[in-house]
Design an enzyme around this catalytic site. Structure first.
Site: not given
Ligand code: FES
Length: 549
Positions: A75, A116-117, A188, A465
């Site tokens: 993202d 990741c998300d 993140c 986000s």
């Molecule tokens: Fe991959 Fe935040 S963009 S975990």
């Protein structure tokens, strides 16, 4: 009958011999190891190393590991580019990939390594479809960066963009911050979407507590991954398949975890999708009801406080959160955890670091209520998600500033055309409209950076986000692409948000709305091709999890 013993499968055996396997190995239960590794982002960069460890654990416990890969989309790297549309769509592709590999190879058990998300809900969705004994391994958070004496995360990067625009930061500092904000592999580094969903996997019972919250680059992670391989073999022996683990009570606990830890609005979308894949009834309003009752008990960014995922792990991790929630009677205990423990076992095993200040109690929480609220009203009859972020209830009434794309809105913010009191409406960014429900971090970050985070509201059929905060409302349904009321809003119309009442209303007389509806036409856009076309044709409303199956 195993491949080793089936006379008609001699051709298949020849390919397994080609891979160096012995007949003894061919007789072992096969554990598929789905890795969402890609070399395009830091989030999943440790997955290949973890897969090796999981495979060792499977082998040591008597199984035959077979690794395979899926795609994954970052993202952060795609934000504010046309590539962002691929992000949510990737959830479906990843789920379909794991499902197809499971169906093709008939694995006896599965381990899914996720980070990741989108990779986390995608894997859970696939495991629910396949319904073989399964374990989720969350690959772990990135460590925080360090810049000018304080811990920083990707959230600081996005907000720094807004600070640069109003002259509070120059480009040299922004570039220097970029060099320090993200020190290595991992997701993140606070309770943004990836960590929110990693925690959801724990509370659903599919991931062993105490593994996911180990940061990605801490050496303990590899030993934990090896344990996960062994747990997969245990799950196979116990027949701990998702239909037994992923129950209504487990789903309730997962919603509680999102509320109690100040989780991301994207969790609403993903929980709805997971529930549908698991055949469990879940309405969007139910998520709002739970969030109203649960306080935020972790001091994690962005909603609970300033702590990072590393701080949570050092304090005692999600196991300590379980202990606190059980003490307050907020979890349903009649659930099955994939490693065979009970929630009471997890709470008893939790190690609390003396003097820690990251995990509080429900009696003395960081914020009195959860991070999310579900609103309905004339602007969102199908529901929408307010990121309350632990703020007190509020009422905001203001004139609409309407944009038919995120990019147009970003330009208006940069040009200083958005002022305190405005209600920004960004539409045609929904599941079908985007397509792919773009995240609005490139809008919310600069709004916060410009000091407008609490005086300007943002309403969109897109999403946010996990890093986003401010007065933000997303997932508006029905979306503009399908002619929902958000498509009829005009500049200057009055929009009212009332979080206590749970409403989002457009103060335009019904006869005027009917006249607008009669002349409404979906804006022209370039013809989509390939996966985008397929997605638009099949994707459901955000209030139904934007599923495609
Ligand atoms: Fe991959 Fe935040 S963009 S975990």
């Amino acid at each position: 009958m195993s491949i080793a013993d089936d006379p008609d499968r001699a051709p298949a055996r020849s390919h397994l011999y080609a891979m160096g396997l012995s007949e003894e190995e061919m007789r072992r239960p096969v554990v598929g190891i789905a890795s969402t590794w890609t070399g395009t982002m830091p989030c999943n960069l440790n997955h290949r190393d973890l897969a090796v460890q999981v495979a060792e654990g499977v082998r040591a416990a008597g199984g035959l590991p077979m690794e395979f890969n899926t795609i994954a989309v970052s993202d952060n790297l795609t934000m504010h580019t046309p590539g962002m549309r691929a992000s949510l769509i990737s959830r479906e592709v990843i789920a379909d990939s794991i499902e197809l590999m499971g169906r093709a190879h008939g694995f006896d058990a599965l381990v899914a390594i996720v980070g990741c998300d989108k990779t986390v809900p995608a894997a859970i969705m696939a495991l629910a479809r396949l319904d073989v004994p399964s374990v989720i391994l969350y690959s772990g958070s990135m460590l925080p960066g360090r810049w000018r004496g304080k811990d920083v995360t990707i959230q600081d990067m996005w907000e720094a963009l807004g600070e640069r625009e109003v002259g509070r930061m120059d480009q040299a500092d922004l570039d220097d911050l970029a060099k320090h904000a993200c020190p290595g592999a991992g997701t993140c580094a606070a309770q943004y979407t990836a960590n929110t969903m990693g925690t959801v996997a724990d509370f659903l019972g599919l991931a062993p507590f105490g593994v996911g919250d180990i940061p990605a680059t801490v050496p303990d992670k590899e030993a934990a991954a090896r344990r996960v391989g062994e747990i997969a073999m245990r799950a196979l022996a116990a027949d701990a398949r998702p239909s037994k683990v992923l129950t209504a009570d487990a789903l309730h606990n997962a919603i509680v975890s999102v509320a109690a830890m100040g989780g991301s609005t994207n969790a609403v979308l993903h929980l709805l999708a997971i529930a549908r894949e698991a055949g469990l009834p879940l309405e969007i309003d139910r998520i709002g009801e739970v969030c109203r009752q649960i306080p935020i008990i972790t001091g994690l960014k962005p909603s609970g406080g300033d702590a990072t995922a590393l701080d949570l792990w050092r304090a005692g991790g999600t196991s300590l959160v379980v202990r606190r929630l059980l003490e307050a009677g907020l979890l349903r205990e009649n659930v099955t955890l994939v490693d065979g423990r009970t929630l009471a076992d997890v709470a008893a095993d939790a190690r609390e670091t003396p003097g820690q200040t990251v995990v509080a109690s429900a009696e003395r929480p960081f914020k009195p209520r959860g991070a999310l609220a579900i609103l309905r009203g004339s602007l969102a009859p199908g529901g929408c998600v307010l990121k309350l972020g632990g703020k007190d209830d509020f009422r905001h009434e203001g004139p609409a500033r309407v944009f038919d794309s995120e990019a147009d809105c970003y330009t208006a913010i940069q040009q200083g055309r958005i002022v305190a009191g405005d209600v920004i409406v960004v539409r045609y960014e929904g599941p079908a409209g985007g397509p792919g429900m773009r995240e609005m971090l490139s809008i919310t970050g600069p709004l916060v950076g410009r000091g407008l985070g609490t005086s300007v509201a943002l309403v969109t059929d897109g999403r946010f986000s996990g890093v986003s905060h401010g007065l933000v409302i997303g997932h508006v349904a029905p979306e503009a692409y399908h002619g929902g009321p958000i498509a009829l809003v005009r500049d200057g119309d009055t929009v009212v948000i009332d979080s206590a009442a749970g409403t989002l209303d457009l103060l335009v007389p019904e006869e005027e709305l009917a006249a607008r509806r009669a002349t409404w036409q979906r804006p022209e856009r370039p013809v989509e091709r390939g996966v985008l076309t397929k997605y638009v044709a099949s994707v459901a409303s955000a209030s139904d999890g934007a599923v495609t199956a």
